[in-house]
Design a protein around this motif. Structure first.
Motif, mmCIF file in Angstrom:
data_model
loop_
_atom_site.group_PDB
_atom_site.id
_atom_site.type_symbol
_atom_site.label_atom_id
_atom_site.label_comp_id
_atom_site.label_asym_id
_atom_site.label_seq_id
_atom_site.Cartn_x
_atom_site.Cartn_y
_atom_site.Cartn_z
ATOM 1 N N THR A 108 -1.822 1.754 -7.500
ATOM 2 C CA THR A 108 -1.019 1.568 -6.319
ATOM 3 C C THR A 108 -1.599 2.874 -5.419
ATOM 4 O O THR A 108 -0.813 3.168 -4.156
ATOM 5 C CB THR A 108 0.498 2.507 -6.702
ATOM 6 N N HIS A 109 -2.740 3.681 -6.034
ATOM 7 C CA HIS A 109 -3.154 4.769 -5.059
ATOM 8 C C HIS A 109 -4.459 4.328 -4.179
ATOM 9 O O HIS A 109 -5.291 3.361 -4.488
ATOM 10 C CB HIS A 109 -3.773 5.883 -5.772
ATOM 11 N N PRO A 110 -4.431 4.700 -2.843
ATOM 12 C CA PRO A 110 -5.261 4.092 -1.992
ATOM 13 C C PRO A 110 -6.773 4.703 -1.966
ATOM 14 O O PRO A 110 -7.514 3.990 -1.450
ATOM 15 C CB PRO A 110 -4.756 4.499 -0.559
ATOM 16 N N CYS A 140 1.584 0.526 -19.501
ATOM 17 C CA CYS A 140 0.382 0.794 -19.476
ATOM 18 C C CYS A 140 0.294 1.871 -18.249
ATOM 19 O O CYS A 140 0.313 1.420 -17.230
ATOM 20 C CB CYS A 140 -0.690 -0.314 -19.110
ATOM 21 N N PRO A 141 0.524 3.212 -18.514
ATOM 22 C CA PRO A 141 0.887 4.056 -17.284
ATOM 23 C C PRO A 141 -0.231 4.369 -16.411
ATOM 24 O O PRO A 141 -0.017 4.489 -15.212
ATOM 25 C CB PRO A 141 1.037 5.494 -18.197
ATOM 26 N N ALA A 142 -1.569 4.075 -16.922
ATOM 27 C CA ALA A 142 -2.803 4.059 -16.024
ATOM 28 C C ALA A 142 -2.541 2.804 -15.015
ATOM 29 O O ALA A 142 -3.418 2.935 -14.117
ATOM 30 C CB ALA A 142 -3.892 3.884 -16.873
ATOM 31 N N PRO A 193 0.321 -5.995 -15.908
ATOM 32 C CA PRO A 193 1.637 -5.525 -14.834
ATOM 33 C C PRO A 193 1.546 -3.958 -14.882
ATOM 34 O O PRO A 193 1.071 -3.291 -15.545
ATOM 35 C CB PRO A 193 2.841 -5.799 -15.765
ATOM 36 N N ILE A 194 1.988 -3.712 -13.386
ATOM 37 C CA ILE A 194 2.051 -2.218 -13.213
ATOM 38 C C ILE A 194 3.272 -1.611 -13.694
ATOM 39 O O ILE A 194 4.619 -2.215 -13.290
ATOM 40 C CB ILE A 194 1.964 -2.019 -11.637
#
Length: 241
Positions: A216-218, A209-211, A204-205
């Motif tokens: 979410t980054h393109p 798990c901060p990474a 899960p985002i």
């Protein structure tokens, strides 16, 4: 893996320098980044005088000349090897909150083009450990308490002799600050990172798990070696996932 990542970072740098007057970059300081930074320093035809450098975190409580300070580590591995136009260091106490605000102001002066980073064994980005990570943080830079898994990683990486020697607090760029950059190049070697990589890619985002926020980054490129590649990626090209 390090050479492949450095070649891609260098290509992105050359492309941006061909299109704009200056480039602003953020660098992680960790043994996992050493081979990539060494290869990057050897790249040719980069006008480093037009590049401004930042680093993404710094311990609190270490002596100004302590070799474990991330500013000192990056100076040894990169900043002293190429002629940057400017290098902005996260400074010393006595007021960490004021220093965090000062550094945030420097970062906010213009867009950040490129971030070179890694993933911690607990999935942290910079020093955004799961207990303090906030994927929607309103701050750009903040003071944090380090969790024991993160601190033990510093011992396992042979940066400190014992857990008691590792500082308990640090200044870190937040996750939204890191993700608010044009391109991310994430270099993650070693078997100790495999579980964190798997959670980053498939879990899960969220702050557990901060990474995972990297998904979410393109324009985020992830570089793995054979040891850090999760089993479900083993049949794919491990150097670039």
């Amino acid at each position: 893996m390090g050479r492949a990542a450095a070649a891609d970072v260098a290509a992105a740098l050359r492309d941006r320098l061909a299109r704009q007057g200056t480039v602003r970059m953020i660098f992680a300081a960790a043994p996992s980044q050493g081979e990539m930074l060494d290869a990057l320093a050897r790249e040719r035809d980069i006008d480093w005088r037009r590049v401004t450098a930042f680093h993404m975190d710094e311990y609190l409580g270490l002596a100004a000349d302590a070799p474990q300070r991330f500013g000192a580590w990056l100076t040894h591995h990169l900043f002293s090897r190429v002629a940057f136009g400017a290098v902005h260091f996260i400074g010393q106490e006595p007021d960490p909150e004021q220093e965090a605000a000062r550094y945030a102001s420097l970062l906010a002066e213009a867009p950040i083009d490129i971030v070179c980073l890694g993933i911690g064994v607990n999935g942290h980005l910079a020093f955004n450990d799961p207990p303090v990570a906030d994927l929607h943080d309103t701050k750009q830079v903040k003071v944090v308490e380090l969790d024991d898994i993160c601190r033990q990683q510093q011992v396992d990486d042979e940066c400190f002799p014992t857990l008691a020697d590792v500082p308990t607090h640090a200044i870190t760029l937040t996750i939204p600050r890191l993700l608010d950059a044009g391109q991310l190049f994430c270099v993650v070697p070693g078997a100790s990172k495999r579980a964190a990589v798997e959670q980053s890619l498939y879990g899960p985002i969220g702050a557990a798990c901060p990474a995972s926020a990297l998904r979410t980054h393109p324009r985020c490129a992830l570089y793995l070696d054979q040891d850090s590649t999760p089993p479900r990626l083993a049949s794919q090209t491990p150097a670039r996932a």
